[in-house]
Structure formats: structure tokens, C-alpha cells
Design a protein around this motif. Sequence first.
Motif, short mmCIF file in Angstrom:
data_model
loop_
_atom_site.label_atom_id
_atom_site.label_comp_id
_atom_site.label_asym_id
_atom_site.label_seq_id
_atom_site.Cartn_x
_atom_site.Cartn_y
_atom_site.Cartn_z
N GLN A 361 0.92 -1.34 0.12
CA GLN A 361 -0.09 -0.10 0.08
C GLN A 361 0.94 1.20 0.17
OE1 GLN A 361 -2.91 0.11 2.92
NE2 GLN A 361 -3.65 2.15 2.72
N VAL A 362 0.65 2.11 -1.00
CA VAL A 362 2.01 3.19 -1.23
C VAL A 362 1.30 4.22 -0.37
CG1 VAL A 362 2.94 4.85 -2.99
CG2 VAL A 362 2.05 2.34 -3.76
N THR A 363 0.12 4.54 -0.08
CA THR A 363 -0.29 5.76 0.81
C THR A 363 -1.17 5.32 1.81
OG1 THR A 363 -2.06 6.30 -0.80
CG2 THR A 363 0.14 7.58 -1.40
N LYS A 364 -0.94 5.81 2.87
CA LYS A 364 -1.81 5.56 4.09
C LYS A 364 -2.04 6.82 4.81
CE LYS A 364 0.73 1.09 4.62
NZ LYS A 364 1.40 0.18 5.29
N GLY A 365 -3.22 6.62 5.62
CA GLY A 365 -3.40 7.86 6.49
C GLY A 365 -4.94 8.09 6.52
N ASN A 366 -5.51 8.75 7.49
CA ASN A 366 -6.95 9.24 7.54
C ASN A 366 -6.95 10.63 6.69
OD1 ASN A 366 -7.35 7.22 9.21
ND2 ASN A 366 -7.23 8.36 11.06
N TRP A 367 -6.92 10.29 5.35
CA TRP A 367 -7.10 11.33 4.25
C TRP A 367 -7.17 10.56 2.99
CZ3 TRP A 367 -2.96 10.80 1.21
CH2 TRP A 367 -1.75 10.09 1.89
N GLU A 368 -7.71 11.50 1.86
CA GLU A 368 -7.85 10.92 0.71
C GLU A 368 -7.01 11.09 -0.45
OE1 GLU A 368 -11.83 9.73 -0.26
OE2 GLU A 368 -11.81 8.88 1.82
N VAL A 369 -6.59 10.34 -1.28
CA VAL A 369 -6.04 10.69 -2.45
C VAL A 369 -7.02 11.18 -3.35
CG1 VAL A 369 -4.76 9.68 -4.48
CG2 VAL A 369 -3.95 9.16 -2.34
N THR A 370 -6.92 12.14 -3.94
CA THR A 370 -8.17 12.95 -5.03
C THR A 370 -7.80 12.93 -6.13
OG1 THR A 370 -7.22 14.95 -4.35
CG2 THR A 370 -9.17 14.18 -3.11
N ASN A 371 -6.53 12.64 -6.63
CA ASN A 371 -6.09 12.50 -8.28
C ASN A 371 -4.47 11.82 -8.05
OD1 ASN A 371 -6.09 13.04 -10.83
ND2 ASN A 371 -6.32 15.06 -10.67
N TYR A 372 -4.65 10.92 -9.25
CA TYR A 372 -3.56 10.35 -9.64
C TYR A 372 -2.91 10.80 -10.82
CZ TYR A 372 -0.43 6.51 -11.32
OH TYR A 372 0.50 5.56 -12.02
N TYR A 373 -1.58 11.43 -10.86
CA TYR A 373 -1.10 11.84 -11.92
C TYR A 373 -0.28 11.05 -12.75
CZ TYR A 373 -2.51 16.20 -9.72
OH TYR A 373 -3.24 17.21 -9.23
N GLY A 374 0.33 10.11 -12.44
CA GLY A 374 1.09 9.16 -12.87
C GLY A 374 2.19 8.55 -12.52
N PHE A 375 2.89 7.60 -13.21
CA PHE A 375 4.13 7.08 -12.49
C PHE A 375 5.45 7.29 -13.40
CE2 PHE A 375 6.89 3.02 -12.23
CZ PHE A 375 7.38 3.37 -10.82
N ASN A 376 6.72 7.73 -12.71
CA ASN A 376 7.89 8.05 -13.42
C ASN A 376 8.83 6.59 -13.27
OD1 ASN A 376 10.64 8.66 -14.24
ND2 ASN A 376 10.44 10.78 -13.04
N GLU A 377 8.73 5.78 -14.41
CA GLU A 377 9.58 4.60 -14.30
C GLU A 377 10.97 4.75 -13.91
OE1 GLU A 377 8.89 1.32 -14.66
OE2 GLU A 377 6.74 1.43 -15.87
N LYS A 378 11.51 5.87 -14.24
CA LYS A 378 12.89 6.03 -14.28
C LYS A 378 13.39 6.31 -12.71
CE LYS A 378 16.97 8.89 -15.46
NZ LYS A 378 17.38 9.96 -16.69
N ALA A 379 12.50 7.17 -11.93
CA ALA A 379 12.71 7.56 -10.74
C ALA A 379 12.02 6.59 -9.78
CB ALA A 379 12.26 8.97 -10.59
N LYS A 380 11.19 5.78 -10.06
CA LYS A 380 10.09 4.98 -9.26
C LYS A 380 9.20 5.78 -8.46
CE LYS A 380 11.66 1.21 -11.33
NZ LYS A 380 11.07 0.29 -12.25
N THR A 381 8.84 6.92 -9.15
CA THR A 381 7.92 7.98 -8.13
C THR A 381 6.59 7.84 -8.89
OG1 THR A 381 10.10 9.04 -7.69
CG2 THR A 381 7.87 10.26 -7.54
N ILE A 382 5.69 8.19 -7.71
CA ILE A 382 4.20 8.29 -8.13
C ILE A 382 3.99 9.74 -7.79
CG2 ILE A 382 1.95 7.56 -7.51
CD1 ILE A 382 2.79 4.63 -7.21
N TYR A 383 3.16 10.39 -8.56
CA TYR A 383 2.69 11.72 -8.43
C TYR A 383 1.23 11.72 -8.00
CZ TYR A 383 7.40 12.66 -10.24
OH TYR A 383 8.64 12.62 -10.35
N TYR A 384 0.64 12.55 -7.02
CA TYR A 384 -0.67 12.24 -6.76
C TYR A 384 -1.43 13.71 -6.33
CZ TYR A 384 0.56 11.18 -1.92
OH TYR A 384 1.09 11.34 -0.64
N GLN A 385 -2.55 13.77 -6.01
CA GLN A 385 -3.05 14.98 -5.16
C GLN A 385 -3.96 14.45 -4.10
OE1 GLN A 385 -6.90 16.50 -6.64
NE2 GLN A 385 -5.97 18.60 -7.07
N SER A 386 -4.08 15.03 -3.06
CA SER A 386 -4.54 14.57 -1.82
C SER A 386 -4.99 15.73 -0.86
CB SER A 386 -3.66 13.62 -1.13
OG SER A 386 -2.87 14.45 -0.18
N VAL A 387 -5.95 15.23 0.19
CA VAL A 387 -6.52 16.36 1.02
C VAL A 387 -5.70 16.02 2.35
CG1 VAL A 387 -8.70 16.62 -0.15
CG2 VAL A 387 -8.15 14.70 1.71
#
Length: 728
Positions: A361-387
Motif C-alpha cells: 500500500q503506497v499511501t496511508k492515513g486518515n485522508w484521501e487521494v483525490t487525483n493520480y497523475y502518473g508514474f515515473n518509471e526512471k525515478a520509481k516515483t508516483i505523483y498524486y493529489q490529496s487532502v
Amino acid sequence: MKYLKFTFHICLFFTAIVSAQTKDITLEDIWNGTFRTEGLDALHSMANGQQYSVLNFDRAARNTTIDIYDYKTLEKVKTLVSANDLEAIPYFSDYTFSADESQVILATGEESIFRRSSRGHYYVYNVATGTLSLISEEKIQEPTFSPNGNQVAFAFNNNLYVKNLTSGETIQITFDGVKNSIINGITDWVYEEEFAFVRAFDWNADGSQIAYIRFDETNVPEFSMDVYGEALYQTQEVFKYPKAGEVNSEVSLHIYNLKNEKTTKVEVGADVEYIARMAWTKKADVLSAQVLNRHQNNLELFAYNTTTNTKKVLLKETDKAYVDVTDNLTFLKDNSFIWTSEKDGFNHIYHYSNEGELINQVTKGNWEVTNYYGFNEKAKTIYYQSVENGSINRDVYAVKLNGRNKIRLTSKEGTNNADFSADFSYFINTFSDAKTPPEYTLNNASSGKVIKLIKNNEALVEKLSEYNITSKEFSTISINGNDLNMWMVKPADFDVSKKYPLLMFQYSGPGSQQVANSWISSNDYWYQLLAKKGYVIACVDGRGTGYKGADFKKITQKELGKYEVEDQIEVAKKLGSLDYIDADRIGIWGWSFGGFMSSNCLFKGNDVFKMAIAVAPVSSWRFYDSIYTERYMTTPQENASGYDENSPINHVDKLKGNFLLVHGSGDDNVHVQNTMRLAEALIQANKQFDWAIYPDKNHGIYGGKTRLHLYTKMTNFIDANLGDKIND
């Protein structure tokens, strides 16, 4: 007043310019474009990651262009194509690149069908040669490049076609499409509205196969609307519309092989009612699909291998209420995949193997991910929006695929939304809050650091400095054991020793949000006009709304209109107890689900509300579509009491206050039937009310001076019923 927790206060504009405000906002200002914001239309990151394109429209020259800009300098590099240079078309309204960006599909003459669907003429523009070719003489739907850009698939008259751009030959790949009967590759009305997509076909990775959904709506009941127009006789629009508990389209999944010209039907499962999403994986012979049962509380993601003709279920999700379909499914190079789900009580990001085994599970907490922007394969990084920074705010974050090294990439408190470059080296951030119109900045994707300002709507800020603008206050209010988000707008000359009438606004639909720290809408300008007249306006997001976790959102299951109405009535009572609110002059209004709510609030809260306005309301969930309604209510056959006990129609006898009922006769979404049945119930209960029907107008009730007329009517109604002692 302990139940009011004022968390922060936001002024719409800086104090330095308040003294310069001399004008009052008029209804004409709101609806004639005076307060229009500037943006970046049809923003597209070029494949090189160093440039982006924007659709620009020169109003003076009446010319449309696709312009290319450099991320580093923000300077325009070139105009890729200008309508003034194209003899065949006077303008274009949208564009789509081929994968290698050597060609562009240009849309022109588009005409709306329903909310998201349209048909039009589409041309392929060759960037190298500057030549233009028409895809079809007919108006078509959803033209889509093949991966190599040599072909375009499209829909026409409920069938699918493929055009070879090299030879010019067009082949037809389905043949049984018939209006109001069979649809191939384009969604039916209820899928378009509730699953929010139109194109139901997709190319595989090497362009050798096209998957599509077929809709057999033969047995779906028809709905008809009179279209009055300007001719001597009205016409009729007839289309298939499955209401709650009625027959849905029979859906099936098919794959057409362009090499052998054969079609294969994919067996999706006996209990499957909906094919809510489909997408090819990174492997050209593996197709994925998200399927649901009719109650939408059992979702399966499966993968189908076209080489072996085998299906494998990758994951299952079940819920006592319902499972939300995700748009964030992303297959990585190894065919492992990113998934978002609220299975732990809040919407979060998960990483699964290609076999459907949970990696982490990549993100955790009592808050919501509100948008997923994509995955950078080279940097192994996920970009997202949340509250994470409060449920009324939005921020952009980066996190490693393993869930570590999370970075907040935006710093301003408000609403931030990112558009990343193709190589994830930059992102264009759109920021606004209640005091700041949209600002567009270029940011470094690694650190979030602002590199340059692109656009900040300073002309609008300058224009608004001439107007009398009051503040917007955000707070929480404790209602029925919950701290609910609230905003309030007061008159500029607010005096705590005076009594003011209160107008409440809400929507309250499942998962919705009206209390958000973002730039103001047209309605907010209207609230400024009303505040100038001497009203206090307030909005509270009650139980059932979004971004506070699944339990808060799903408490209304099987009882739409029960807890939400209880919350709004209690809000009115508590606000009415404030020294500066006149408890005898409280009104409420809403549109669509909000109209359903305002009607119920006036009837059930007849000792609290003096007036209500209901625009395009649902009056009984029996009249609304199957997918939306049954997701929250199951069917009327299973839950008759839930439908009927919360229907405004069954509470008209309680009406004491003043009621304005408004609908468009051409509303294909919430049918005017809702208002007609509610009006008849009111008449038979001998309850007086005001109402207005807008001829041929759809759910948005707009066009020409329609909005001006509607808001003039609503303003006059509010003045007549809440403003009688406003200047005392």
C-alpha cells in the motif's frame, strides 16, 4: 457559541484594494462573461518532455491555433497549425496528437449529443507536409489514432470503422448497430452519464486488435421528450433510459483482430451487469476490464489473454455499500499495476504484481487521494493529489513506489492541480483559493520549486478591484456528532448587532463537495450580489459528502435524503440561534440533487425554513437512472421504503413556506417528469407554489439569456420571501 469552530478566514481580495471598490455586481455582469478567467486550454505535454502545446483562440481575429511552448523559457516556440492557414476548415475546437506527434486530429463542427458525447467532422493534419485530410464526410464520434498513427478508428451510426491513412481505405468492423437497439464502441446514455466515458473501444499496444463494448439496449424502456423548437409542430427526442429497477443494456466485450478480420467475444462472467472500464495492458495480447454486479458492491479486475483465450481475475473488491470504479489503473513495464481503492476506509494508492498479488500500500492515513497523475518509471516515483492538508484543500505530492520519501510539491494552501511533462521533469501547477483566481506556474517535479509564473489572471483581479466584494469565511460546525465544513458570506457592512436573513445553499450528493478552498464560481458572484442586498449566505457539506472517508460518505446508503436533510435542518436551527441571524427568515436552495434536498428541507423542516428554491430536482429516486440510483439505494423492488419515505412527493402536505420549482423541459438527465409529478402532488394537496419551465433547456438550463432570466427570477423570489424586512 461552542458549536462554531472558525478555522480560518479568507478575504477575496487584498485589503489594499478594498477602498477602491465602487461598483456593485449585477446579474448581467455574472452571465455576460465580465468575470471570465483565463486558462491553458487543451494543455498537452509533448513527448520530448521539454515542450507543451496549448489551444489558443484569438477572439478578435476569430482564429484558432495550436501553439508550442518551451518549458524552460515559457516562450512560444512556434505555431504548429493555424486555422487561418487551412482552407478546408474555418476553425477547430479540439485536437489530439498521434503517439509520435507527427499528425494531429482536428475537430470542427462538433455538436453535442448528451453531457459528454458529441459528433463532428474531424481532419488529420500532417505536421511535416502541412496537408489536411478529412476522416469521413459524415459526422462521426471519437476518432482515435492507432499506436503507430497509420490508422484511425471511429464510430458512426452505432458501428465501428477503421480508416487506413496511407491508402485512404475505410473498413467497417461491426455491422449490427441500430439506433435505440445496438451500439458498438460507444456507451449508452446511462454509462456515459454515470460511468463518465463515451469511447468504449481501445487499440492494443501494437495496433493489431481493437477491443470494444457492445450495448444491446433493445429491451431498455424508452424515454421521450418533446422538443418545441420554432416549427409549427414539435418534434420528439426518444432514447433508451433505464430507470431504477428497470432493464439495463446487455453488455458484452469483444475483440476485433485486424490481421485475420475476426471478432472474439470475451466471457466476462454470469453475474456481471456492468463493464465499467477496459484497458489494454503493456502486453499487446492482454486486455484488462473492471466489471461489476448490479448492486455495484462486487468489483473484479480481470486480464484476458488473446493468444491463449484465457481469463485471470487479478483482484476482487467487495463492500457492504458499493465499490467505486477507479480511473487510475496504470500498468507498468513489468505489467504490475497501480490501483486506487478506499478498502482501508480512505482512498489510497496500491501496487499489485502482474498476477494480482498485493506488493504494498503506497499511501496511508486518515485522508484521501483525490487525483493520480502518473508514474515515473526512471525515478520509481508516483505523483498524486490529496487532502492531507485539510479536506477543503488540495496539494500535489510525490512518493516512491515503495511508499517512502514522500514530498509535498506545492506550498500554497488552497487548491493545487498538476499537469506533468511527459518525462516528469516539470509540472504546470494550477493554484487557486477563495481569494486568488487561477495561477499557472512552472514547477520542478523533483522539488516542487516554482520556476516561473505562466499566467495569473491579473486582469481579472484588477477588474474585480472596482467591485464591492465581501469576504468568504471557512469554518466547521458541529452537527449530529460531526464537525462539518462550512463557508459563509456576509454583507460588506456586516453589523453583529443587526439581524440578517439567511440563504443556505447545498448539493449534498454522495461523495460531493461544495465547501472547497478554491476560486469562486458564477454562483459565488451571485452570492456577492445577495450579500450586498443584506443577506447572509452559508453552505455546509453534511453527511454523505466526500473526502472524509468511506464511513462518512456511505452512511446515507439505502436512505438518500434522510441524514443529509437532517443535517441541513439542524444547521439552519443552529445558525438561526446566532444573534445576527433572523430565524424567521431562513431559506434554502439547490440544483439537481440539491433541488431534491431543498424540497425535502422545506417540507420536513417546515418550522425552520421560510422558503426554498428547487432547480431541476429529483422528486423520487424511482424516476432516476439505474446505475447512479441503485449504487446508493439498491432497487425500488428491494428498498421501497428507502425510496418513498425520502421522496418530496410524499411530504407535500407538510409545506408551509414559499416554494419555487424550476425545470428545463429538455432535461435528458433529471427528467421534467420529476417536477410534473411533484407539481401534481402539490396541487392535489392544495398547496400554493411558484414554478417555471424553461422550454427545450437541458439539465444545465442555459443558452442565450436563459441563465440571466433564471437568476433574475430566483433573486426576485428570494427578495419577496426573505427580504421583506431587510432594510429595517
